[in-house]
Design an enzyme around this catalytic site. Structure first.
Site, PDB file in Angstrom:
ATOM      1  CG  MET A   1      -1.886  -1.191   1.233  1.00  0.00           C
ATOM      2  SD  MET A   1      -3.035  -1.151   2.639  1.00  0.00           S
ATOM      3  CE  MET A   1      -4.047   0.285   2.217  1.00  0.00           C
ATOM      4  CB  SER A   2       2.032   3.394  -2.717  1.00  0.00           C
ATOM      5  OG  SER A   2       0.874   3.683  -3.486  1.00  0.00           O
TER       6      SER A   2
ATOM      7  CG  LEU B  53       7.868  -1.118   1.371  1.00  0.00           C
ATOM      8  CD1 LEU B  53       8.720  -1.576   0.196  1.00  0.00           C
ATOM      9  CD2 LEU B  53       8.156  -1.959   2.605  1.00  0.00           C
TER      10      LEU B  53
ATOM     11  CB  CYS C  81      12.059   0.904  -6.740  1.00  0.00           C
ATOM     12  SG  CYS C  81      11.080   0.947  -5.220  1.00  0.00           S
TER      13      CYS C  81
ATOM     14  CB  CYS D 111       9.027   8.525  -5.392  1.00  0.00           C
ATOM     15  SG  CYS D 111      10.143   7.205  -4.848  1.00  0.00           S
TER      16      CYS D 111
END
Length: 400
Positions: free
Chosen positions: A20-21, A45, A113, A210
């Site tokens: 879940m970002s 994370l 990533c 990001c």
């Protein structure tokens, strides 16, 4: 009996970890699985020091995103954990990003990533939690094949397809991963978010890089690789100095703007010579490359790679995330893998990915891919044969 995730067992007996970002896509993924009865656990994370990026829209896993993910988890009634992966992310993604730019490449940090953090460390954590699968909000699809292994496919929504960024997924990882949004469009996802009452239904989409709060990637590079900011020459194909620059990291292959050179005809960046701090420029026709040498090739097609390639494998490749796949041949030559682009491509940059597909349209299967080490124009004798003229040396045949 297989459930909706093509796993054995009832949903209520199947634990699924959702990455879940804090964005709408991963939030809907969690909501969908929860609504189907799965035992859902959310994990977010923390990938970098988010202090400077807390109020920046479009930053993945920044402070606000962690807050949003937690709120969605509370709304759904699922457990939610935040894991500190800052050191891991810095060492494997940010530092590699700076190294790549300093060497004259144009990297794709999202691939690294996924490959080195999300689909390795997070997947291992999901297994430790007793999960049968790790689900993400990526716009790709995966389907179970007759033998039980899984195939990675393009998303149904071509405008949102993220398969380019997932080519490095291994077969073992692919068997454990699930992508519930692969057959949906973005508008459908947002509508589902509204129907679930999620606060992120209209949240802005996340952007690449990001970890660059200011939007200027050179800020990161100047801190980690100050030598990459050293000035040098801008030269033409014959090596004549026609200008100067403040560091090769400001340029990428195919770039036209920002050269600071007065010329009667448009000039484009053809290659970057990091060792000599030179930016090579020339006319647009010199941008077209027909051969690509690959490194770190990953194969997720059927069988072994060498057997599949044989004397040459006809497929389709994408050399930038924003481009459509083009016809090509994959060959094994002198212990390395090379791509021959049938029609040629402009702006083929070392550091970018070259992703393999089995088709041009619809939900084509992803066969794997590799990183671009070098790109070359056709050999002089090939051009001569096509034009019916004597072979002439090609200036700067090798790019990168």
């Amino acid at each position: 009996m297989l459930n909706s995730l093509e796993l054995e067992g009832r949903p209520q007996d199947t634990r699924v970890v959702v990455a879940m970002s804090g964005g709408v896509d991963s939030s809907v993924t969690a909501a969908l699985l929860k609504s189907e009865g799965y035992d859902v656990v959310g994990i977010t994370l923390q990938l970098y020091d988010h202090g400077a990026a807390t109020h920046r829209k479009g930053a993945c896993c920044a402070g606000q995103d962690i807050h949003d993910a937690r709120n969605v988890a509370e709304r759904l009634g699922i457990p939610h954990y935040v894991l500190d992966y800052e050191n891991r992310f810095r060492e494997t993604v940010i530092e590699n990003f700076a190294d790549s730019y300093a060497s004259g490449e144009t990297p794709v940090p999202c691939i690294e990533c996924n490959r080195l953090v999300k689909f390795r460390d997070l997947l291992a954590t999901a297994r430790e939690l007793g999960a049968a699968a790790l689900a993400t909000g990526h716009y790709v699809a995966s389907h179970r094949m007759a033998g039980g292994s899984r195939a990675l496919l393009c998303a149904a929504d071509a405008d949102r397809d993220q398969s380019y960024f997932l080519f490095a997924t291994t077969r073992e990882q692919l068997d454990f991963l699930r992508f519930p949004l692969g057959d949906m469009t973005k508008p459908q996802t947002r509508e589902l978010a509204r129907s679930f009452g999620l606060s992120v239904a209209d949240k802005h989409d996340s952007q690449d890089i990001c970890f660059v709060p200011t939007g200027r990637y050179t800020d990161i590079i100047s801190q980690l690789k100050p030598n990459a900011m050293v000035s040098g020459d801008i030269v033409d194909l014959d090596g004549h100095v026609i200008g100067h620059h403040d560091g090769i990291v400001h340029f990428t292959v195919g770039q036209r703007r920002g050269l600071g050179i007065a010329s009667g005809a448009p000039l484009y960046v053809l290659s970057l010579d990091a060792a000599n701090r030179r930016v090579v420029v020339g006319p647009r026709e010199a941008l077209k490359m027909h051969r690509i040498i690959l490194r770190d090739v990953n194969w997720i097609g059927d069988g072994a790679l060498d057997r599949a390639v044989g004397a040459g494998l006809e497929l389709f490749v994408r050399v930038r995330s924003t481009r459509k796949p083009q016809p090509a041949w994959l060959r094994a030559i002198d212990g390395r893998y090379e791509i021959e682009l049938v029609a040629g491509e402009e702006g083929v940059s070392p550091g970018q990915a070259c992703v393999f597909y089995d088709g041009l349209e619809g939900q084509a299967r992803v066969l794997g891919g590799g990183f671009i080490a070098r790109a070359m124009a056709r050999r002089a004798n090939e051009i001569a044969a096509q034009n019916g003229t004597p072979a002439q040396p090609l200036a700067a045949e090798l790019r990168g």
